[in-house]
Enzyme design. Structure first.
Site, PDB file in Angstrom:
ATOM      1  N   CYS A 412       0.779  -1.293  -0.031  1.00 38.47           N
ATOM      2  CA  CYS A 412       0.078   0.026   0.058  1.00 38.47           C
ATOM      3  C   CYS A 412       0.865   1.224   0.045  1.00 38.47           C
ATOM      4  O   CYS A 412       0.383   2.231  -0.733  1.00 38.47           O
ATOM      5  CB  CYS A 412      -0.868  -0.142   1.045  1.00 38.47           C
ATOM      6  SG  CYS A 412      -0.284  -0.149   2.946  1.00 38.47           S
ATOM      7  N   HIS A 456      -1.996   0.662   7.026  1.00 32.21           N
ATOM      8  CA  HIS A 456      -2.544   1.044   5.598  1.00 32.21           C
ATOM      9  C   HIS A 456      -1.967   2.580   5.423  1.00 32.21           C
ATOM     10  O   HIS A 456      -1.876   3.252   6.395  1.00 32.21           O
ATOM     11  CB  HIS A 456      -4.185   0.705   5.621  1.00 32.21           C
ATOM     12  CG  HIS A 456      -4.447   0.732   4.226  1.00 32.21           C
ATOM     13  ND1 HIS A 456      -3.706  -0.002   3.220  1.00 32.21           N
ATOM     14  CD2 HIS A 456      -5.335   1.487   3.553  1.00 32.21           C
ATOM     15  CE1 HIS A 456      -4.514   0.362   2.071  1.00 32.21           C
ATOM     16  NE2 HIS A 456      -5.363   1.121   2.191  1.00 32.21           N
ATOM     17  N   ASP A 472      -8.270   5.826  -2.305  1.00 31.29           N
ATOM     18  CA  ASP A 472      -7.191   4.638  -1.936  1.00 31.29           C
ATOM     19  C   ASP A 472      -6.931   3.941  -3.202  1.00 31.29           C
ATOM     20  O   ASP A 472      -7.625   2.986  -3.669  1.00 31.29           O
ATOM     21  CB  ASP A 472      -8.102   3.803  -1.012  1.00 31.29           C
ATOM     22  CG  ASP A 472      -6.837   2.731  -0.316  1.00 31.29           C
ATOM     23  OD1 ASP A 472      -6.197   2.678  -0.842  1.00 31.29           O
ATOM     24  OD2 ASP A 472      -7.569   1.973   0.648  1.00 31.29           O
TER      25      ASP A 472
END
Lengths: 653, 321
Positions: A412, A456, A472
């Protein structure tokens, strides 16, 4: 110099217990202590036992002084200080080990047991777990047993010492519970435990480089637990906002130091019903406070929302804290972006990641609007051969270029970093948000566990008329990461790396049960702080408790419990009947001023008393013979009267 | 064999019996010099209906004590010298065929007496020993299938020499347990020894002693002794002593319940001999070594060298309630 004599082996009955107590109290420290201290303790314990067993002499004073000096300097060299939990427990352990070498008599072991008690207590300064309570009970029981072994008269069997120790512990349990409940808990304690600053806690740090979060994804440790009041948000909405990174140097993203921004209500407005929940945050040693995106209210004192809508507390979170909070899933940020701030959020170092910047300018030029451009970048991640992986290759310098054009494999933080750079190069203000995404609902405790592996990174971009808007990029690459959580998205191939629980349902169930027990323990026992105490006192009917009132209550309750236990014990325990004759005889013994030996009959005592005490021999004879008749003969009022008058006459003299 | 008993001159009644007991003690004291506490214990042993084992070196007056006891208490007395070729029949007797009558006639052995002295009991074989021990336990002997009762009262006073090791058969624990007490006489002190040397011959003195009690009076005394008051604290004390013998690491095998009963009976008898109003702690301590000494099995690694020391160690550890 006289030749040192060997030990007489008289400690053999108690020494093993003392050693066991020390070993047990040392156990929780071993993983924190340097190896040489543990080795020294084991060595000294074994040495001392062999000395006792083989009747060898103890080491000489010179050797002991030398050892003590060496060990002290060793602690100083290891820690370069002698204050704090680490060096303190190291010194205690060393003291126990060296004291063993000069334990000559039975009562010398008391010092050892005192050290053991301190070791047990200092283990609580480090951490308190669910298993701390059983550990404490066993440790204290062991120390008590060793204590009773040391002070045992005659050859008391070990199991009786053990039983006595357990009984004593049982008597004190109500006192301990009462003190725990009623001892005044202050919001700001009078004292503070110096923490070991060197100890690293796994968790999100305040910067982000490639590889930071993927290394966290291996950690099964709990970051925080959440209990929702009623509504539980969908997995895709479980963004736990932490800190906001705004500074990019070509490789690493950094945050601004948090400072107090405008009131939350001036920054944020929400739609719909806010979600209420309670978070129990494990210590992070950092300022950041995690909450569901976007937090609206929180109960943690001295906590504020910074200008980038990140929550922070003035004092680092160095202990587990629990707080209630509410959040809006549907929100807007109502802050205006000044020209200066805008240029700040568009800044990318010119000399770095040139290929990315060029690509961004080209894509922005061909896109009709800002939102079309964002869409195009996300589509690029989605449609081209980009992979979401836990083990991305190392990237070296210009990591965004290397990632976007060469490796195309990332976690991520790679996507968040690349996306933010693409946005900034394309003229859209962008930033990175670090936090957690997801969380596992524990069916046992009804709470949600958020682990370090849920860490994250995502982005926020500034859109005119909308404000900061969450994007995202990981969702574009691996939608299942957002929909169902990290454990399932990474299940293929890396399940074993992620932790044993994923593939073994039973183990997973056990883990969840254990976690539920831990959560309850944290909530009810370790989390029993000022607020809970105040609530509990209110439930008991005490309004507005201050520490003075609490102390008085504590004293009253403790005295009450002591009286109650004494009463129960006196009802259960019948002392051997101290009849009148025995009491009178005791007066005579006290007056005689010599101690009545164990197993000494009155007749023998009378002989000694005649020789050694000032009481005249005829009085002694009279008292002794009448005592024997009154106490041991058949009921004889005459003898009793004579004894009474003889003792009374003796006391008048 | 019947000794002369002058029944009409003997005292009757409780007080008279008591006086006779004191007289007997005094008479014994003139024969066995300086051993008053052992005499009291021996009398207590007989009053508690127990058999007595006297263990000491030769020449310390073991046999003399046994003979004197029989004499002053007016008991019929026989002596068997135990040797390694002694047969059970030598103790209990045999049936002899009488030609003239044409039938077997039982010739009673020396055991048919009221006080039997088994001298050097550990010299005989276990077979001979067991003949005596059956009699001690059952108060009867079985010969040729007939069970014959022994006279009342019946006491065995056995002696043994602890120094002799060769050619002896030490009594096993179970048989030692049948002796209520084991006594050691020990050397007399200097003054007593001088008197012994210069004074009259003890053997002829023994002949001059008159019986001061009868078997009937002795039985009355036994009854009175058993009725002595034992107070509650001293029951606790006896239990504590017994417990200590069982728990002490210096002792492998402690006192059995029978040992505890023996302690009670002996303490009562001793209190009776000593004219105490009830059992005193001193009575228990006085008889403890004699009662427990031969019943305890010391641990192999104990530091106490003799049974008496071990018993004293137990006494020193238990507080008197």
């Amino acid at each position: 110099m006289a030749k040192p004599r060997g030990t007489d082996g008289s400690l053999l009955t108690s020494l093993p217990w003392t050693l066991a107590a020390i070993v047990f109290s040392l156990a929780p420290h071993v993983q924190f202590l340097p190896l040489w201290i543990t080795a020294a303790c084991v060595f000294c314990g074994a040495w001392r036992y062999v000395i006792e067993r083989r009747r060898r002499p103890l080491p000489s004073t010179w050797l002991r002084v030398l050892l003590a000096l060496t060990c002290f300097l060793g602690v100083l060299a290891t820690y370069s200080t002698i204050s704090g939990v680490g060096p303190g427990s190291a010194l205690l352990a060393i003291m126990a080990a060296l004291k063993l070498l000069e334990t000559r008599k039975r009562r010398d072991q008391f010092v050892l047991l005192f050290i053991a008690i301190f070791l047990v207590m200092s283990s609580l300064l480090r951490e308190q777990h669910l298993w701390s309570l059983p550990y404490l009970l066993v440790a204290v029981l062991l120390i008590m047993t060793a204590w009773l072994r040391v002070s045992a008269v005659g050859e008391e069997p070990a199991r009786r010492s053990f039983a006595t120790g357990g009984r004593l512990l049982l008597y004190t349990a109500p006192l301990a519970i009462a003190m725990w409940i009623f001892f005044p808990r202050l919001a700001s304690p009078f004292w503070a435990v110096p923490m070991d600053t060197g100890t690293a806690t796994s968790g999100i740090s305040d910067s982000m480089s490639p590889g930071d979060i993927s290394s966290l994804s291996m950690s099964n440790a709990v970051a925080f637990r959440v209990k929702f009041t009623d509504v539980i948000p969908e997995p895709r909405d479980r963004y736990w906002r932490g800190l906001v990174l705004t500074l990019f140097n070509g490789r690493t993203w950094n945050s601004n130091d948090p400072f107090e921004g405008p009131q939350v209500h001036e920054q944020v407005s929400g739609n719909g019903d806010p979600i209420a929940y309670q978070i129990t945050l494990e210590p992070t040693r950092q300022h950041w406070v995690f909450a569901l995106d976007m937090p609206w209210s929180w109960s943690l004192p001295k906590t504020f929302m910074g200008p980038q809508q990140q929550l922070a507390r003035g004092r680092p979170i160095d202990q587990r804290v629990a707080y209630e909070a509410t959040s809006y899933l549907d929100y807007r940020t109502d802050v205006a972006l000044t020209r200066y701030a805008r240029s700040w959020y568009e800044r990318v170092p010119e000399q770095s990641n040139k290929r990315t910047q060029a690509l961004a300018k080209q894509m922005r030029a061909s896109a009709a609007s800002e939102s079309a451009y964002i869409e195009a970048v996300l589509m690029k991640f989605h449609e081209e051969e980009y992979f979401y992986t836990l083990q991305p290759p190392p990237l070296g310098s210009n990591p965004v270029d290397r990632f976007l054009f060469d490796s195309k494999r990332g976690f991520c933080e790679h996507y968040a970093s690349a996306f933010a750079v693409m946005m900034r190069a394309g003229g859209i203000p962008a930033r990175v948000v670090l936090g957690y995404q997801g969380g596992e609902l524990n069916p046992m405790g009804g709470h949600m566990i958020v682990r370090q592996s849920d860490a994250h990174a995502w982005n926020e971009v500034w859109l005119d008329g909308i404000g900061w808007y969450r994007v995202d990029p990981t969702a574009a690459v691996a939608p299942e990461r957002i929909e169902s959580g990290i454990s399932e998205s990474l299940l293929d191939g890396v399940a074993s790396a992620w932790g044993m629980s994923a593939s073994f349902a039973f183990m997973h169930q056990l883990t969840l049960t254990w976690d539920a027990m831990n959560a309850k323990w944290n909530e009810w026992v370790l989390g029993y702080g000022p607020e809970n105490q105040e609530r509990f006192m209110a439930w008991l009917g005490m309004s507005d408790p201050d520490w003075r009132k609490m102390i008085w209550t504590l004293v009253a309750v403790v005295i009450g419990i002591i009286l109650l236990i004494s009463l129960l014990l006196s009802l259960r325990y019948r002392p051997p009947a101290r009849d009148r004759a025995a009491i009178l005889y005791e007066r005579f013994v006290n007056k005689a001023g010599i101690e009545l030996l164990t197993g000494e009959t009155p007749a023998v005592f009378a002989q000694r008393a005649a020789a050694e005490s000032p009481i005249p021999a005829d009085v002694i004879d009279e008292i002794t013979s009448t005592y024997l008749d009154a106490r041991y003969g058949p009921v004889d009022p005459v003898a009793m009267r004579r004894l009474e008058s003889a003792v009374a006459a003796m006391r008048r003299q | 064999m019947q000794r002369r008993t002058t029944l009409e001159t003997l005292p009757v009644g409780k007080d008279a019996a008591r006086a006779a007991l004191d007289q007997a003690r005094k008479a014994l004291g003139t024969i066995i010099l300086g051993k008053d506490s052992q005499i009291a214990l021996a009398l207590a042993c007989l009053l508690a209906r127990g058999h007595l084992l006297i263990e000491d070196l030769p020449g310390l007056g073991k046999t003399m004590l046994a003979q004197a006891l029989a004499r002053v208490l007016g008991l019929s007395f026989r002596r068997i010298q135990f040797t390694s070729d002694l047969l059970p029949a030598d103790i209990v007797g045999v049936s002899v065929f009488r030609q003239e009558k044409g039938e077997f006639e039982f010739q009673p052995g020396p055991i048919f007496t009221q006080l039997i002295l088994a001298d050097e009991v550990n010299r005989a074989t276990p077979k001979a020993q067991s003949a005596l021990l059956e009699a001690m336990e059952e108060y009867q002997v079985s010969v040729d299938g007939n069970t014959r009762l022994l006279p009342e009262p019946f006491f065995v006073v056995a002696t043994q020499n602890p120094a002799d090791q060769i050619g002896t058969f030490p009594l096993p624990e179970s048989q030692l347990d049948r002796f209520l007490m084991r006594l050691e006489l020990g050397y007399p002190n200097e003054d007593d020894e001088r008197e012994l040397i210069t004074g009259a011959d003890r053997r002829s003195m023994l002949q001059d002693i008159d019986a001061v009690a009868s078997p009937e009076a002795l039985q009355a005394l036994q009854k009175s002794a058993a009725g002595i008051h034992m107070s509650e604290p001293l029951v606790d004390y006896i239990q504590a002593l017994v417990r200590q013998t069982r728990e002490s690491p210096d002792i492998d095998i402690g006192l059995s319940p029978r040992g505890a009963l023996a302690l009670v009976a002996a303490a009562k008898a001793h209190a009776f001999v000593e004219h105490h109003s009830g059992v005193y702690p001193d009575d228990i301590q006085a008889v403890f070594s004699a009662i427990a000494g031969h019943r305890l099995k010391p641990a192999a690694n104990t530091i106490y060298r003799s049974a008496a020391e071990l018993c004293q160690h137990v006494l020193d550890f238990v507080a008197i309630p």
